[in-house]
Design a protein around this motif. Sequence first.
Motif, PDB file in Angstrom:
ATOM      1  N   TRP A  53      59.066  35.608  94.089  1.00  0.00           N
ATOM      2  CA  TRP A  53      58.230  36.386  95.089  1.00  0.00           C
ATOM      3  C   TRP A  53      57.015  37.031  94.400  1.00  0.00           C
ATOM      4  CZ3 TRP A  53      58.677  35.831 100.035  1.00  0.00           C
ATOM      5  CH2 TRP A  53      57.841  36.710 101.171  1.00  0.00           C
ATOM      6  N   PRO A  54      55.885  37.049  95.104  1.00  0.00           N
ATOM      7  CA  PRO A  54      54.769  37.823  94.394  1.00  0.00           C
ATOM      8  C   PRO A  54      54.621  39.149  94.494  1.00  0.00           C
ATOM      9  CG  PRO A  54      54.159  36.611  96.625  1.00  0.00           C
ATOM     10  CD  PRO A  54      55.308  36.647  96.326  1.00  0.00           C
ATOM     11  N   ALA A  55      55.658  39.840  94.560  1.00  0.00           N
ATOM     12  CA  ALA A  55      55.477  41.216  94.546  1.00  0.00           C
ATOM     13  C   ALA A  55      56.819  41.786  93.928  1.00  0.00           C
ATOM     14  CB  ALA A  55      55.387  41.659  95.955  1.00  0.00           C
ATOM     15  N   PHE A  91      61.183  37.508  77.985  1.00  0.00           N
ATOM     16  CA  PHE A  91      60.217  37.935  78.622  1.00  0.00           C
ATOM     17  C   PHE A  91      59.495  37.159  79.598  1.00  0.00           C
ATOM     18  CE2 PHE A  91      55.455  38.819  78.750  1.00  0.00           C
ATOM     19  CZ  PHE A  91      55.582  40.375  78.962  1.00  0.00           C
ATOM     20  N   PHE A  92      59.105  37.844  80.525  1.00  0.00           N
ATOM     21  CA  PHE A  92      58.380  37.378  81.728  1.00  0.00           C
ATOM     22  C   PHE A  92      58.001  38.665  82.584  1.00  0.00           C
ATOM     23  CE2 PHE A  92      62.775  36.767  83.101  1.00  0.00           C
ATOM     24  CZ  PHE A  92      62.709  37.215  84.359  1.00  0.00           C
ATOM     25  N   SER A  93      56.752  38.242  83.356  1.00  0.00           N
ATOM     26  CA  SER A  93      56.298  39.179  84.449  1.00  0.00           C
ATOM     27  C   SER A  93      57.291  39.054  85.830  1.00  0.00           C
ATOM     28  CB  SER A  93      55.001  39.041  84.557  1.00  0.00           C
ATOM     29  OG  SER A  93      54.285  39.960  85.759  1.00  0.00           O
ATOM     30  N   ASP A  94      57.124  40.091  86.525  1.00  0.00           N
ATOM     31  CA  ASP A  94      57.846  40.249  88.038  1.00  0.00           C
ATOM     32  C   ASP A  94      56.949  39.409  88.911  1.00  0.00           C
ATOM     33  OD1 ASP A  94      55.726  42.089  88.067  1.00  0.00           O
ATOM     34  OD2 ASP A  94      57.133  43.489  89.110  1.00  0.00           O
ATOM     35  N   ASN A  95      55.699  39.399  88.644  1.00  0.00           N
ATOM     36  CA  ASN A  95      54.942  38.636  89.549  1.00  0.00           C
ATOM     37  C   ASN A  95      53.534  38.537  89.048  1.00  0.00           C
ATOM     38  OD1 ASN A  95      55.179  41.670  91.111  1.00  0.00           O
ATOM     39  ND2 ASN A  95      53.156  40.929  90.479  1.00  0.00           N
ATOM     40  N   GLY A  96      52.427  37.641  89.563  1.00  0.00           N
ATOM     41  CA  GLY A  96      51.096  37.445  89.188  1.00  0.00           C
ATOM     42  C   GLY A  96      50.512  38.638  89.090  1.00  0.00           C
ATOM     43  N   GLY A  97      49.519  38.579  88.348  1.00  0.00           N
ATOM     44  CA  GLY A  97      48.383  39.707  87.895  1.00  0.00           C
ATOM     45  C   GLY A  97      47.722  40.060  89.210  1.00  0.00           C
ATOM     46  N   SER A  98      47.251  41.519  89.011  1.00  0.00           N
ATOM     47  CA  SER A  98      46.333  41.919  89.966  1.00  0.00           C
ATOM     48  C   SER A  98      45.448  42.910  89.254  1.00  0.00           C
ATOM     49  CB  SER A  98      47.099  42.804  91.173  1.00  0.00           C
ATOM     50  OG  SER A  98      46.498  43.375  92.036  1.00  0.00           O
ATOM     51  N   LYS A 123      46.522  35.632  93.369  1.00  0.00           N
ATOM     52  CA  LYS A 123      46.882  36.690  92.419  1.00  0.00           C
ATOM     53  C   LYS A 123      48.220  37.477  93.224  1.00  0.00           C
ATOM     54  CE  LYS A 123      44.225  40.103  95.149  1.00  0.00           C
ATOM     55  NZ  LYS A 123      42.993  41.309  95.053  1.00  0.00           N
ATOM     56  N   LYS A 124      48.667  38.484  92.575  1.00  0.00           N
ATOM     57  CA  LYS A 124      49.727  39.224  93.176  1.00  0.00           C
ATOM     58  C   LYS A 124      49.654  39.347  94.825  1.00  0.00           C
ATOM     59  CE  LYS A 124      51.883  43.868  93.415  1.00  0.00           C
ATOM     60  NZ  LYS A 124      52.160  45.180  92.819  1.00  0.00           N
ATOM     61  N   SER A 125      50.802  39.242  95.372  1.00  0.00           N
ATOM     62  CA  SER A 125      51.109  39.337  96.848  1.00  0.00           C
ATOM     63  C   SER A 125      50.351  38.154  97.538  1.00  0.00           C
ATOM     64  CB  SER A 125      50.024  40.437  97.393  1.00  0.00           C
ATOM     65  OG  SER A 125      50.780  41.777  96.736  1.00  0.00           O
ATOM     66  N   THR A 126      49.956  37.069  96.719  1.00  0.00           N
ATOM     67  CA  THR A 126      49.809  35.750  97.447  1.00  0.00           C
ATOM     68  C   THR A 126      50.627  34.697  97.138  1.00  0.00           C
ATOM     69  OG1 THR A 126      48.077  34.908  95.718  1.00  0.00           O
ATOM     70  CG2 THR A 126      47.452  36.348  97.179  1.00  0.00           C
ATOM     71  N   MET A 127      50.867  33.616  97.797  1.00  0.00           N
ATOM     72  CA  MET A 127      51.915  32.702  97.578  1.00  0.00           C
ATOM     73  C   MET A 127      51.271  31.613  96.691  1.00  0.00           C
ATOM     74  SD  MET A 127      54.747  33.654  98.518  1.00  0.00           S
ATOM     75  CE  MET A 127      55.775  32.116  98.525  1.00  0.00           C
ATOM     76  N   GLY A 187      48.695  31.876  91.435  1.00  0.00           N
ATOM     77  CA  GLY A 187      48.409  33.252  90.783  1.00  0.00           C
ATOM     78  C   GLY A 187      49.418  34.300  91.166  1.00  0.00           C
ATOM     79  N   GLY A 188      50.000  34.277  92.024  1.00  0.00           N
ATOM     80  CA  GLY A 188      50.794  35.070  92.529  1.00  0.00           C
ATOM     81  C   GLY A 188      52.569  34.813  92.014  1.00  0.00           C
ATOM     82  N   LEU A 189      52.674  33.438  91.941  1.00  0.00           N
ATOM     83  CA  LEU A 189      54.117  33.306  91.418  1.00  0.00           C
ATOM     84  C   LEU A 189      54.358  32.839  90.162  1.00  0.00           C
ATOM     85  CD1 LEU A 189      54.755  31.542  94.724  1.00  0.00           C
ATOM     86  CD2 LEU A 189      55.840  33.563  94.269  1.00  0.00           C
ATOM     87  N   ARG A 190      53.313  32.198  89.580  1.00  0.00           N
ATOM     88  CA  ARG A 190      53.549  31.829  88.238  1.00  0.00           C
ATOM     89  C   ARG A 190      53.197  32.579  87.022  1.00  0.00           C
ATOM     90  NH1 ARG A 190      50.217  26.110  86.426  1.00  0.00           N
ATOM     91  NH2 ARG A 190      50.562  26.068  84.295  1.00  0.00           N
ATOM     92  N   VAL A 191      54.173  32.876  86.164  1.00  0.00           N
ATOM     93  CA  VAL A 191      53.768  33.978  85.259  1.00  0.00           C
ATOM     94  C   VAL A 191      54.337  33.716  83.699  1.00  0.00           C
ATOM     95  CG1 VAL A 191      54.677  35.710  86.936  1.00  0.00           C
ATOM     96  CG2 VAL A 191      56.337  34.877  85.641  1.00  0.00           C
ATOM     97  N   PRO A 192      53.733  34.461  82.887  1.00  0.00           N
ATOM     98  CA  PRO A 192      54.162  34.147  81.303  1.00  0.00           C
ATOM     99  C   PRO A 192      55.454  34.216  81.210  1.00  0.00           C
ATOM    100  CG  PRO A 192      53.071  36.489  81.569  1.00  0.00           C
ATOM    101  CD  PRO A 192      52.904  36.031  83.020  1.00  0.00           C
ATOM    102  N   PHE A 193      56.055  33.506  80.294  1.00  0.00           N
ATOM    103  CA  PHE A 193      57.400  33.501  79.794  1.00  0.00           C
ATOM    104  C   PHE A 193      57.428  33.129  78.474  1.00  0.00           C
ATOM    105  CE2 PHE A 193      61.441  31.201  78.817  1.00  0.00           C
ATOM    106  CZ  PHE A 193      62.219  31.831  79.490  1.00  0.00           C
ATOM    107  N   VAL A 194      58.422  33.982  77.802  1.00  0.00           N
ATOM    108  CA  VAL A 194      58.599  33.887  76.302  1.00  0.00           C
ATOM    109  C   VAL A 194      59.928  33.834  76.053  1.00  0.00           C
ATOM    110  CG1 VAL A 194      58.371  34.895  73.862  1.00  0.00           C
ATOM    111  CG2 VAL A 194      56.156  34.407  75.473  1.00  0.00           C
ATOM    112  N   ALA A 195      60.830  33.149  75.419  1.00  0.00           N
ATOM    113  CA  ALA A 195      62.150  33.346  74.722  1.00  0.00           C
ATOM    114  C   ALA A 195      62.554  32.864  73.406  1.00  0.00           C
ATOM    115  CB  ALA A 195      62.809  32.302  75.746  1.00  0.00           C
ATOM    116  N   ALA A 196      63.171  33.998  72.913  1.00  0.00           N
ATOM    117  CA  ALA A 196      63.432  33.815  71.169  1.00  0.00           C
ATOM    118  C   ALA A 196      64.834  34.266  71.018  1.00  0.00           C
ATOM    119  CB  ALA A 196      62.507  34.654  70.540  1.00  0.00           C
ATOM    120  N   TRP A 197      65.283  33.074  70.172  1.00  0.00           N
ATOM    121  CA  TRP A 197      66.648  33.103  69.896  1.00  0.00           C
ATOM    122  C   TRP A 197      67.057  32.573  68.604  1.00  0.00           C
ATOM    123  CZ3 TRP A 197      71.529  31.308  73.070  1.00  0.00           C
ATOM    124  CH2 TRP A 197      72.813  31.778  72.287  1.00  0.00           C
TER     125      TRP A 197
END
Length: 450
Positions: A176-178, A410-417, A428-432, A435-445
């Motif tokens: 969800w974008p929010a 690590f990731f963001s809950d929704n797109g930037g605003s 951006k945030k609040s749009t489908m 830009g509202g749904l695709r977010v940065p994601f990093v994983a390390a182990w």
Amino acid sequence: DAERLAAITSGNLYWDGPQAVAMNGGVRPRIYAPATFAAGSSLSHVDEGTYPGDLMSPFFGLGEVRHAPSAIDIGMLSDMGWTIVPEPSAGLSAVLVCLAYRFSRRVVKKAVVPAAALLLLGGGAAIARQPNMLLIVSDDQGYPDLGCIGTKPVRTPHLDRLAADGVRATQFYVTWPACTPSRGSVLTGRYPQRNGLYDMVRNDLVNYGHRYSAEEYAVSPEMTLGLDPRELTIGDALRRAGYRTGVVGKWDMGQARRYLPLQRGFDFFYGHGNNGIDYYTHERYGIASLFAGNERTEADRGTYATDLFEREALRFVRDADSRPWFLYLAFNAPHGASSFAAEEAVRNDGKKAAVGVQVADEDARPYRAPGLDDGLARYYGAVTRMDSAIGRIVAQLRAGGTYENTLILFFSDNGGSGNGGNAPLRGKKSTMWEGGLRVPFVAAWPARLP
């Protein structure tokens, strides 16, 4: 329908509903779990509905593991509203097996661990030494707002290093974008439409400058709504698997006691239960909103929120005992502050102007020099300040000798605003849009990735 119900109750499934018992000659049918569960281990089967209006009544049962059901069996269980949740004796690998069905077959109704954890931990394979897990979620951070992506001048050296040592996903989406619905999915593994938190839990009259009295606030949406107590969280699942569990930062699943983390599978909580706060007063539009456990606290008033969340995350890690631990570290950065602007600051549509992101001048100053406007400089400064906090937490893991066997997501809950745009993504945030749904994601182990 009757034919499907008859198939479900044909002898290889256990359903405690009255219809199933009646159709099976008054005897409760038996259910079977995936073969990777240890023979004889106990299994819980729970469904308490999904959200108001659900016609299915609660039912519970206990079964004994016999053999693996087919994908069709599991699919019918899903259609009937079943949840499969292992007891502690089944262990972490059993939790992940349940999850494998949810994400590979899309058939189990209720998953209890984020998809990323399943993909990285590798299905139901036995894990000799359970890893620690640090799940970090930022707030309104756009897809391009990491230094390692390279399209903006924002500096995030510690997250960049985690990405270099581990994995960076280039097409990672939230549900969800929010804030609230997205975070509800993170905690339950279920879409917002399934877990019931399909909209924001917030008091919208603050948009027009309304200041809630204590009496009004006590019966407002922010105090009466939240994640359905019948929903299982990742905290429930991992605590059953022997983990020490904690939440630091933005909970956003409701503030009434029944909704707070200590009642939702977590052993430790320091943070705020609502959408957002002022970074320094820790109020939400005049209402004190910081919690230590189940109680509100103003003891740290005046300290920058990111620094507080870093402090409490370090405390949680340092207090580790012999158990593996799971920490959900949910920053409110770089979300705008939930504070009233100056009285005269009113937009053309009658709504109060936003305060924007709060950060110390020393953090914003390096970004002002290239000519960025003040709002964007403060946004970047808040991201860098959060990155520094993450760096110190990772340094503590290294110093304590636990970094190698700690899964960090690590990731963001929704797109930037308010971040200068999410190009090349639209929206951006609040749009489908992406830009509202695709977010940065990093994983390390380090012990397992890449």
